[in-house]
Design an enzyme around this catalytic site. Sequence first.
Site, PDB file in Angstrom:
ATOM      1  N   TYR A 104      49.440  30.390  50.602  1.00  0.00           N
ATOM      2  CA  TYR A 104      48.130  30.739  51.051  1.00  0.00           C
ATOM      3  C   TYR A 104      49.260  31.838  51.119  1.00  0.00           C
ATOM      4  O   TYR A 104      49.011  33.741  51.189  1.00  0.00           O
ATOM      5  CB  TYR A 104      47.208  30.392  52.055  1.00  0.00           C
ATOM      6  CG  TYR A 104      46.545  29.258  51.972  1.00  0.00           C
ATOM      7  CD1 TYR A 104      45.209  29.530  51.805  1.00  0.00           C
ATOM      8  CD2 TYR A 104      47.215  27.746  51.963  1.00  0.00           C
ATOM      9  CE1 TYR A 104      44.505  28.654  51.225  1.00  0.00           C
ATOM     10  CE2 TYR A 104      46.794  26.437  51.298  1.00  0.00           C
ATOM     11  CZ  TYR A 104      45.207  27.049  51.156  1.00  0.00           C
ATOM     12  OH  TYR A 104      44.084  26.080  50.911  1.00  0.00           O
ATOM     13  N   ARG A 118      46.602  32.657  57.410  1.00  0.00           N
ATOM     14  CA  ARG A 118      45.174  32.092  57.615  1.00  0.00           C
ATOM     15  C   ARG A 118      43.666  32.943  57.113  1.00  0.00           C
ATOM     16  O   ARG A 118      42.690  32.683  56.947  1.00  0.00           O
ATOM     17  CB  ARG A 118      44.955  32.152  59.167  1.00  0.00           C
ATOM     18  CG  ARG A 118      46.144  31.208  59.611  1.00  0.00           C
ATOM     19  CD  ARG A 118      46.221  30.930  61.428  1.00  0.00           C
ATOM     20  NE  ARG A 118      47.185  30.032  61.720  1.00  0.00           N
ATOM     21  CZ  ARG A 118      46.853  28.548  61.926  1.00  0.00           C
ATOM     22  NH1 ARG A 118      45.426  29.067  62.773  1.00  0.00           N
ATOM     23  NH2 ARG A 118      47.596  27.753  62.633  1.00  0.00           N
ATOM     24  N   ASN A 127      34.799  31.162  48.974  1.00  0.00           N
ATOM     25  CA  ASN A 127      34.392  31.794  47.589  1.00  0.00           C
ATOM     26  C   ASN A 127      33.365  31.553  47.347  1.00  0.00           C
ATOM     27  O   ASN A 127      33.329  29.950  46.905  1.00  0.00           O
ATOM     28  CB  ASN A 127      35.643  31.266  47.315  1.00  0.00           C
ATOM     29  CG  ASN A 127      36.535  31.888  45.481  1.00  0.00           C
ATOM     30  OD1 ASN A 127      35.058  32.526  45.319  1.00  0.00           O
ATOM     31  ND2 ASN A 127      36.987  30.889  44.581  1.00  0.00           N
ATOM     32  N   CYS A 135      40.404  29.211  43.723  1.00  0.00           N
ATOM     33  CA  CYS A 135      40.531  28.785  45.290  1.00  0.00           C
ATOM     34  C   CYS A 135      41.609  27.022  44.986  1.00  0.00           C
ATOM     35  O   CYS A 135      42.145  27.287  45.549  1.00  0.00           O
ATOM     36  CB  CYS A 135      40.088  28.710  45.830  1.00  0.00           C
ATOM     37  SG  CYS A 135      38.088  28.175  45.616  1.00  0.00           S
ATOM     38  N   HIS A 136      41.397  26.264  43.736  1.00  0.00           N
ATOM     39  CA  HIS A 136      41.960  25.439  43.743  1.00  0.00           C
ATOM     40  C   HIS A 136      43.519  25.959  43.204  1.00  0.00           C
ATOM     41  O   HIS A 136      44.217  24.557  43.274  1.00  0.00           O
ATOM     42  CB  HIS A 136      41.359  24.347  42.486  1.00  0.00           C
ATOM     43  CG  HIS A 136      41.452  25.490  41.419  1.00  0.00           C
ATOM     44  ND1 HIS A 136      40.878  26.193  40.591  1.00  0.00           N
ATOM     45  CD2 HIS A 136      41.711  25.451  40.258  1.00  0.00           C
ATOM     46  CE1 HIS A 136      40.652  26.336  39.567  1.00  0.00           C
ATOM     47  NE2 HIS A 136      41.872  25.786  39.412  1.00  0.00           N
ATOM     48  N   SER A 141      52.081  25.477  51.514  1.00  0.00           N
ATOM     49  CA  SER A 141      53.515  26.272  51.793  1.00  0.00           C
ATOM     50  C   SER A 141      54.743  25.463  51.433  1.00  0.00           C
ATOM     51  O   SER A 141      55.171  25.148  50.699  1.00  0.00           O
ATOM     52  CB  SER A 141      54.106  27.317  52.788  1.00  0.00           C
ATOM     53  OG  SER A 141      54.060  26.156  54.187  1.00  0.00           O
ATOM     54  N   GLU A 162      44.710  21.171  34.578  1.00  0.00           N
ATOM     55  CA  GLU A 162      45.311  22.353  33.769  1.00  0.00           C
ATOM     56  C   GLU A 162      46.454  22.241  33.495  1.00  0.00           C
ATOM     57  O   GLU A 162      47.004  23.033  32.286  1.00  0.00           O
ATOM     58  CB  GLU A 162      44.990  23.998  35.009  1.00  0.00           C
ATOM     59  CG  GLU A 162      43.044  24.190  35.555  1.00  0.00           C
ATOM     60  CD  GLU A 162      43.734  25.439  36.520  1.00  0.00           C
ATOM     61  OE1 GLU A 162      44.273  26.212  36.572  1.00  0.00           O
ATOM     62  OE2 GLU A 162      42.409  25.971  36.142  1.00  0.00           O
TER      63      GLU A 162
END
Length: 168
Positions: A104, A118, A127, A135-136, A141, A162
């Site tokens: 993120y 955030r 989304n 977004c997947h 972190s 993927e």
Amino acid sequence: MALGSLDTPIGRLQLAATSQGLVRIGFGCMETREDMMAELAELPRTGGEGNPVWLEEPITQLREYFDGSRRWFDLALDWHLSHGFYSQVLDTLMTVEYGTTVSYGELACMAGSPGAARAVGTAMSTNPFPLVVPCHRVVRSDGSVGEYGGRPEVKTWLIDHERAHRDS
């Protein structure tokens, strides 16, 4: 507005499109068609019931994605449900390579807003085009997947899918 659905390995997807393009993808297990219709009720109407043809290309490309032959989507998108910083983040997200992930915080930096991790998380949760705007591919972190519409196992499946097809 054209509405449709598609059964996939991660469950049923609800799809909505306008004459401008795909406007919404919803996960059938988490939101009903009625939920999606309520969200879409605020969109400007151009008249008529919509044309099912507007869904043909999104359905084709999503099927190709799930069979492992599509790595990028090439679809017209109707951005009426995303604005401002969120749109900027989602646009930046489309540059994240298939089969890879970013945190993120990294995505916030890529979008020109270091420290906005955030807000990036909120952009991911709102989304309107999950899968198409990937977004997947955004993780915590520490590398853990975090949430994905309340179903982290779906996010894990997509990342693994993927990675398995990245070099094929």
